[in-house]
Each structure stands twice: as structure tokens, then as C-alpha cells.
Scaffold this motif. Sequence first.
Motif, PDB file in Angstrom:
ATOM      1  N   ALA A   1       0.836  -1.206   0.000  1.00 47.53           N
ATOM      2  CA  ALA A   1       0.000   0.000   0.000  1.00 47.53           C
ATOM      3  C   ALA A   1       0.871   1.257   0.000  1.00 47.53           C
ATOM      4  CB  ALA A   1      -0.932  -0.005   1.205  1.00 47.53           C
ATOM      5  N   ALA A   2       1.943   1.247   0.794  1.00 49.15           N
ATOM      6  CA  ALA A   2       2.831   2.408   0.829  1.00 49.15           C
ATOM      7  C   ALA A   2       3.517   2.598  -0.520  1.00 49.15           C
ATOM      8  CB  ALA A   2       3.871   2.236   1.933  1.00 49.15           C
ATOM      9  N   GLY A   3       3.906   1.515  -1.157  1.00 52.56           N
ATOM     10  CA  GLY A   3       4.535   1.599  -2.479  1.00 52.56           C
ATOM     11  C   GLY A   3       3.586   2.165  -3.525  1.00 52.56           C
ATOM     12  N   MET A   4       2.348   1.736  -3.467  1.00 56.75           N
ATOM     13  CA  MET A   4       1.357   2.256  -4.420  1.00 56.75           C
ATOM     14  C   MET A   4       1.103   3.742  -4.181  1.00 56.75           C
ATOM     15  SD  MET A   4      -1.223  -1.008  -4.569  1.00 56.75           S
ATOM     16  CE  MET A   4      -2.369  -0.264  -5.706  1.00 56.75           C
ATOM     17  N   ALA A   5       1.030   4.146  -2.912  1.00 58.08           N
ATOM     18  CA  ALA A   5       0.826   5.559  -2.591  1.00 58.08           C
ATOM     19  C   ALA A   5       2.019   6.381  -3.069  1.00 58.08           C
ATOM     20  CB  ALA A   5       0.617   5.740  -1.092  1.00 58.08           C
TER      21      ALA A   5
ATOM     22  N   ALA B   1       3.914  10.186  -9.534  1.00 57.43           N
ATOM     23  CA  ALA B   1       3.240  10.565 -10.776  1.00 57.43           C
ATOM     24  C   ALA B   1       2.702  11.992 -10.677  1.00 57.43           C
ATOM     25  CB  ALA B   1       2.114   9.579 -11.084  1.00 57.43           C
ATOM     26  N   ALA B   2       2.127  12.346  -9.533  1.00 57.57           N
ATOM     27  CA  ALA B   2       1.615  13.703  -9.351  1.00 57.57           C
ATOM     28  C   ALA B   2       2.760  14.714  -9.392  1.00 57.57           C
ATOM     29  CB  ALA B   2       0.859  13.813  -8.030  1.00 57.57           C
ATOM     30  N   LEU B   3       3.877  14.382  -8.757  1.00 57.24           N
ATOM     31  CA  LEU B   3       5.037  15.266  -8.772  1.00 57.24           C
ATOM     32  C   LEU B   3       5.577  15.413 -10.185  1.00 57.24           C
ATOM     33  CD1 LEU B   3       7.072  16.975  -7.224  1.00 57.24           C
ATOM     34  CD2 LEU B   3       8.388  14.883  -6.809  1.00 57.24           C
TER      35      LEU B   3
ATOM     36  N   ARG C   1       3.862  15.238 -12.930  1.00 58.29           N
ATOM     37  CA  ARG C   1       2.946  16.141 -13.653  1.00 58.29           C
ATOM     38  C   ARG C   1       3.226  17.598 -13.289  1.00 58.29           C
ATOM     39  NH1 ARG C   1      -0.662  12.038 -12.370  1.00 58.29           N
ATOM     40  NH2 ARG C   1      -1.456  13.184 -10.583  1.00 58.29           N
ATOM     41  N   LEU C   2       3.463  17.860 -11.990  1.00 58.18           N
ATOM     42  CA  LEU C   2       3.747  19.231 -11.566  1.00 58.18           C
ATOM     43  C   LEU C   2       5.055  19.742 -12.150  1.00 58.18           C
ATOM     44  CD1 LEU C   2       2.716  19.036  -7.817  1.00 58.18           C
ATOM     45  CD2 LEU C   2       1.599  20.376  -9.595  1.00 58.18           C
ATOM     46  N   VAL C   3       6.083  18.925 -12.098  1.00 56.08           N
ATOM     47  CA  VAL C   3       7.400  19.340 -12.583  1.00 56.08           C
ATOM     48  C   VAL C   3       7.392  19.508 -14.095  1.00 56.08           C
ATOM     49  CG1 VAL C   3       9.804  18.582 -12.809  1.00 56.08           C
ATOM     50  CG2 VAL C   3       8.648  18.386 -10.623  1.00 56.08           C
ATOM     51  N   SER C   4       6.572  18.726 -14.797  1.00 55.87           N
ATOM     52  CA  SER C   4       6.544  18.818 -16.260  1.00 55.87           C
ATOM     53  C   SER C   4       6.013  20.169 -16.734  1.00 55.87           C
ATOM     54  CB  SER C   4       5.703  17.682 -16.848  1.00 55.87           C
ATOM     55  OG  SER C   4       4.335  17.875 -16.542  1.00 55.87           O
ATOM     56  N   SER C   5       5.387  20.939 -15.855  1.00 53.54           N
ATOM     57  CA  SER C   5       4.880  22.251 -16.255  1.00 53.54           C
ATOM     58  C   SER C   5       6.001  23.283 -16.360  1.00 53.54           C
ATOM     59  CB  SER C   5       3.813  22.743 -15.267  1.00 53.54           C
ATOM     60  OG  SER C   5       4.387  22.972 -13.994  1.00 53.54           O
ATOM     61  N   PHE C   6       7.185  22.973 -15.799  1.00 56.05           N
ATOM     62  CA  PHE C   6       8.321  23.879 -15.908  1.00 56.05           C
ATOM     63  C   PHE C   6       9.017  23.697 -17.251  1.00 56.05           C
ATOM     64  CE2 PHE C   6       7.846  23.433 -11.329  1.00 56.05           C
ATOM     65  CZ  PHE C   6       7.927  24.749 -10.923  1.00 56.05           C
ATOM     66  N   GLN C   7       9.474  24.795 -17.812  1.00 54.18           N
ATOM     67  CA  GLN C   7      10.237  24.722 -19.045  1.00 54.18           C
ATOM     68  C   GLN C   7      11.709  24.821 -18.695  1.00 54.18           C
ATOM     69  OE1 GLN C   7       8.941  27.683 -21.779  1.00 54.18           O
ATOM     70  NE2 GLN C   7       6.866  26.894 -21.906  1.00 54.18           N
ATOM     71  N   VAL C   8      12.483  23.872 -19.167  1.00 48.69           N
ATOM     72  CA  VAL C   8      13.913  23.829 -18.874  1.00 48.69           C
ATOM     73  C   VAL C   8      14.663  23.887 -20.197  1.00 48.69           C
ATOM     74  CG1 VAL C   8      15.767  22.503 -17.820  1.00 48.69           C
ATOM     75  CG2 VAL C   8      13.478  22.443 -16.837  1.00 48.69           C
ATOM     76  N   ARG C   9      15.590  24.848 -20.296  1.00 46.17           N
ATOM     77  CA  ARG C   9      16.405  24.943 -21.505  1.00 46.17           C
ATOM     78  C   ARG C   9      17.655  24.108 -21.308  1.00 46.17           C
ATOM     79  NH1 ARG C   9      17.078  31.141 -22.057  1.00 46.17           N
ATOM     80  NH2 ARG C   9      16.868  30.966 -19.823  1.00 46.17           N
ATOM     81  N   ARG C  10      17.938  23.248 -22.222  1.00 43.48           N
ATOM     82  CA  ARG C  10      19.119  22.387 -22.128  1.00 43.48           C
ATOM     83  C   ARG C  10      20.374  23.202 -22.423  1.00 43.48           C
ATOM     84  NH1 ARG C  10      17.988  16.772 -22.337  1.00 43.48           N
ATOM     85  NH2 ARG C  10      15.777  16.433 -22.654  1.00 43.48           N
ATOM     86  N   GLY C  11      21.407  22.946 -21.643  1.00 47.82           N
ATOM     87  CA  GLY C  11      22.696  23.559 -21.888  1.00 47.82           C
ATOM     88  C   GLY C  11      22.855  24.946 -21.303  1.00 47.82           C
ATOM     89  N   VAL C  12      21.794  25.589 -20.872  1.00 45.53           N
ATOM     90  CA  VAL C  12      21.896  26.926 -20.323  1.00 45.53           C
ATOM     91  C   VAL C  12      22.374  26.826 -18.880  1.00 45.53           C
ATOM     92  CG1 VAL C  12      20.606  28.991 -19.679  1.00 45.53           C
ATOM     93  CG2 VAL C  12      20.093  27.815 -21.815  1.00 45.53           C
ATOM     94  N   GLY C  13      23.453  27.513 -18.591  1.00 42.77           N
ATOM     95  CA  GLY C  13      23.958  27.555 -17.236  1.00 42.77           C
ATOM     96  C   GLY C  13      24.711  26.317 -16.806  1.00 42.77           C
TER      97      GLY C  13
END
Length: 92
Positions: free
Chosen positions: A30-34, A40-42, A44-56
Motif C-alpha cells: 500500500a505504501a509503495g502504491m501511494a 506521478a503527481a510530482l 505532472r507538476l514538474v513537467s509544467s516547468f520549461q527547462v532549456r538544455r545547456g543553459v547555465g
Amino acid sequence: SVGLGEINVGVTQLDQVTQQNAAMVEEATAAGMALDQEAAALERLVSSFQVRRGVGSTTGPKPERGAHPRGRTAGQGAGNAPAPARRIHAAE
């Protein structure tokens, strides 16, 4: 009859341990499934950020964890300067 009684006690103890192990497996599952759902939720949240490759990015080695830029430790000569921004690098 004494020997059979001891065997019965041993079997009973083994049964109790087996039931406890089964309960722990259920809890771990149950803990593994949670955790999977939270990851998965994290994602989805992180995928909303735009990251430029190679910058910095730097070509040199990364500083050790906890190391302060320019060799200063926290509180040494920092004044009221803002903390340096953290860079986010895209996973390859």
C-alpha cells in the motif's frame, strides 16, 4: 504428549509470525502504491516547468554538497546579498 505440545507451540508461533509478515507485506504494498501515485503527481507538476538544455551548465566538476560558492561559509562576507539561484537541469 509433551513433545507434541512443544511442536504445537512452535507451529502456533510460526503461524503468528507468518501472519505478521503478511500484514507487513500488505502495508508495504500500500505504501509503495501511494508513493507511486505521489511520484506521478510530482512528475505532472514538474513537467509544467520549461527547462532549456545547456543553459547555465558547467563543464567542470560540481561542488561538494554543502560547499559554499567562492569558498565562503554561511555568514562570512555574505552581507545582505541574495542567495544564488539554483539551476535546474533537464534529465537526459
